[in-house]
Every structure is written in structure tokens, then in C-alpha cells.
Design an enzyme around this catalytic site. Sequence first.
Site, PDB file in Angstrom:
ATOM      1  N   ASN A 164       0.866  -1.182   0.000  1.00 37.00           N
ATOM      2  CA  ASN A 164       0.000   0.000   0.000  1.00 37.00           C
ATOM      3  C   ASN A 164       0.899   1.228   0.000  1.00 37.00           C
ATOM      4  OD1 ASN A 164      -1.820   2.040   0.464  1.00 37.00           O
ATOM      5  ND2 ASN A 164      -2.341   1.407   2.557  1.00 37.00           N
ATOM      6  N   TRP A 165       0.979   1.854  -1.147  1.00 37.90           N
ATOM      7  CA  TRP A 165       1.893   3.001  -1.280  1.00 37.90           C
ATOM      8  C   TRP A 165       1.357   4.258  -0.589  1.00 37.90           C
ATOM      9  CZ3 TRP A 165       3.723   2.996  -7.143  1.00 37.90           C
ATOM     10  CH2 TRP A 165       4.441   1.812  -7.374  1.00 37.90           C
ATOM     11  N   LYS A 166       0.077   4.252  -0.245  1.00 38.66           N
ATOM     12  CA  LYS A 166      -0.557   5.428   0.371  1.00 38.66           C
ATOM     13  C   LYS A 166      -0.353   6.654  -0.521  1.00 38.66           C
ATOM     14  CE  LYS A 166      -0.038   3.195   4.805  1.00 38.66           C
ATOM     15  NZ  LYS A 166       0.147   3.296   6.247  1.00 38.66           N
ATOM     16  N   HIS A 179      -9.486   1.625   5.130  1.00 41.07           N
ATOM     17  CA  HIS A 179      -8.180   1.726   5.792  1.00 41.07           C
ATOM     18  C   HIS A 179      -8.294   2.662   7.000  1.00 41.07           C
ATOM     19  CE1 HIS A 179      -3.974   2.649   6.537  1.00 41.07           C
ATOM     20  NE2 HIS A 179      -3.692   1.537   5.892  1.00 41.07           N
ATOM     21  N   GLU A 202      -6.514   4.938   8.036  1.00 31.19           N
ATOM     22  CA  GLU A 202      -6.241   6.361   7.749  1.00 31.19           C
ATOM     23  C   GLU A 202      -7.461   7.037   7.139  1.00 31.19           C
ATOM     24  OE1 GLU A 202      -2.648   5.580   5.603  1.00 31.19           O
ATOM     25  OE2 GLU A 202      -1.681   5.011   7.481  1.00 31.19           O
ATOM     26  N   GLU A 209      -5.164  -4.559  10.808  1.00 30.51           N
ATOM     27  CA  GLU A 209      -4.100  -3.570  10.988  1.00 30.51           C
ATOM     28  C   GLU A 209      -4.316  -2.804  12.289  1.00 30.51           C
ATOM     29  OE1 GLU A 209      -2.198  -2.488   6.928  1.00 30.51           O
ATOM     30  OE2 GLU A 209      -3.872  -1.141   7.263  1.00 30.51           O
ATOM     31  N   GLY A 212       3.042   2.383  10.745  1.00 33.34           N
ATOM     32  CA  GLY A 212       4.035   3.433  10.554  1.00 33.34           C
ATOM     33  C   GLY A 212       4.797   3.789  11.811  1.00 33.34           C
ATOM     34  N   SER A 244       3.803  -2.109  10.201  1.00 33.63           N
ATOM     35  CA  SER A 244       5.265  -2.220  10.321  1.00 33.63           C
ATOM     36  C   SER A 244       5.802  -3.591   9.895  1.00 33.63           C
ATOM     37  CB  SER A 244       5.722  -1.864  11.736  1.00 33.63           C
ATOM     38  OG  SER A 244       5.384  -0.515  12.034  1.00 33.63           O
ATOM     39  N   GLY A 288       2.954  -1.117   4.240  1.00 34.02           N
ATOM     40  CA  GLY A 288       2.993   0.309   3.928  1.00 34.02           C
ATOM     41  C   GLY A 288       4.411   0.737   3.579  1.00 34.02           C
TER      42      GLY A 288
HETATM   43  P1  13P Z   1       3.278   0.432   7.637  1.00 34.55           P
HETATM   44  O1  13P Z   1       3.749  -0.871   7.013  1.00 34.55           O
HETATM   45  O2  13P Z   1       4.026   1.617   7.110  1.00 34.55           O
HETATM   46  O3  13P Z   1       3.228   0.337   9.101  1.00 34.55           O
HETATM   47  O4  13P Z   1       1.761   0.635   7.118  1.00 34.55           O
HETATM   48  C1  13P Z   1       0.838  -0.370   7.281  1.00 34.55           C
HETATM   49  C2  13P Z   1      -0.378  -0.011   6.527  1.00 34.55           C
HETATM   50  O5  13P Z   1      -1.122   0.861   6.918  1.00 34.55           O
HETATM   51  C3  13P Z   1      -0.658  -0.738   5.284  1.00 34.55           C
HETATM   52  O6  13P Z   1      -1.934  -0.461   4.818  1.00 34.55           O
END
Ligand code: 13P
Length: 248
Positions: free
Chosen positions: A9-11, A94, A96, A166, A172, A212, A233
Site C-alpha cells: 500500500n503506497w498510500k 483503511h 487512515e 491492521e 508506521g 510495520s 505500507g
Molecule cells: P506500515 O507498514 O508503514 O506500518 O503501514 C501499514 C499499513 O497501513 C498498510 O496499509
Amino acid sequence: MRIPIIAGNWKMNNTLSQSIDLVKKIIEKYLREEVEVVLAVPFTSLYEVKKLLEGTKIKLAAQNMHWEDKGAFTGEISPLMLKEIGIDYCIIGHSERRQYFNERDETVNKKIKAALKHGIRPIVCVGETLEEREKNIHEDIVKNQVVKAFEGVDKDHIKDIVIAYEPIWAIGTGKTASSEEANKMCSLIREAIGHIYGEEAKNTIRIQYGGSVKPDNIKELMEKEEIDGALVGGASLNAEDFIDIVNY
Ligand code: 13P
């Protein structure tokens, strides 16, 4: 047998040219065949990335979508628009989106149904906050998210849906849930699906862990019985790290 699924997931990272560079690097390297690999890239990169992925086994995902086919929803992207590009998956709900864009269980549910209607496979995200975990209500919170997300979703679609557990405190932050804890929560989610849809659905649905995930913790997570994959992520933004994760 559930096929492992690892998604990057590149966000909100990578412009179009950066996306093209990163995808090219990923394609050049060997990715193990037994794992389904998915890239969830920004909307602006989907069309070009789709062309680059032609002839590879890598699947394409969007990171969000609206539930209506079209209409006066300024700034939104509809499932029809995504379907025409040829995406395979869409991340839905998600944390976020829930945290910063007011995404609710009700809209998550609408989006899941809309995606399925258009043949787009949802990757449905659930997970608790640190506060909820500290209050020891995390199991109920997650179970409730699952129940609400799947309201009115047909049993036949279970094979098309992926759930990503998650925990928000692990996203993150560099803090991963222990593999035991992640496994326990994935098991709880599986039980919740079993409760709604029965034994076969319980054993069919694929559940990822996200938060993570890195090359050095993926193996331990993937060894756990209830964990079928990862939603990655930060580490998916680096081709070498992402490839190491897929080839765990
Ligand atoms: P990280 O791997 O950066 O913790 O992010 C996880 C995430 O939100 C994937 O959707």
C-alpha cells in the site's frame, strides 16, 4: 488451501514518474510464484501501472473508491472508473480513511458491496487504536467492525474478499504486533466470519496482517496459521525491501 497474498500500500506516495520507476524495479526481480502480489498505487498512477503490469502476475489495487457509480460527488472516484482501468482489488476502510476522512462502518459496508457488484475484490481493513487495546476492548471493536462491514454481503463473495487486520498503533510506528498477537486477532476475525457464514467461509477467507511489516519480521508472521499475508505500507516503497518481503 489459502493462497498467500502480499500487498504493497503506497498510500499518498509516488508521483506518476516515481511510480513507473518503482514498478519497473519490482518487475525486474524474481517474485515467488506461490504468493499473490498486489500493488495499491495512487489513483493518478493506476492507468500507467496497469500497462506495465500487463503480462506479469502482479495484481493492481486502488486505495479507496466511492460506492456510487457516478454523480455529483466532487473529487471522488467511482467503481466504474476503476473497473475500466482494470484494477483487481480495492483497499476499503483503511484506518487512515477512518481516522482522517471520517470513514464509517456504514460507508465501508456500502463500498464493499459496490466493489463486489463491479467485480472488484475488496481488501477490507479493520483494527483497533492503542487506547482501545489498553482498555481491553480491542477484540469487541474488531469483531464489531467485521460484523458491520459484512452486513448484507452474500456468502458467495467470501472467496473474493480479503480482510486486513491492521492495529492502528502498529501502523508506521515501527511497532509490530507480536506474531502471536497478530495470529490471535486474525483467528478472532476468522471466527467472526465463521459465525456469520459458516465453516467453509471461515476456512476460505484470507486474512492479512498489516502494521510495520518488514523483511525481518515477515517470515515469523507468515508462519502463523491464521495469517495469510501482509498489507505493507512503508516497506513497500522500497523495491528491495518489498521483494524481500514477497520472497520471505
Ligand atoms: P506500515 O507498514 O508503514 O506500518 O503501514 C501499514 C499499513 O497501513 C498498510 O496499509
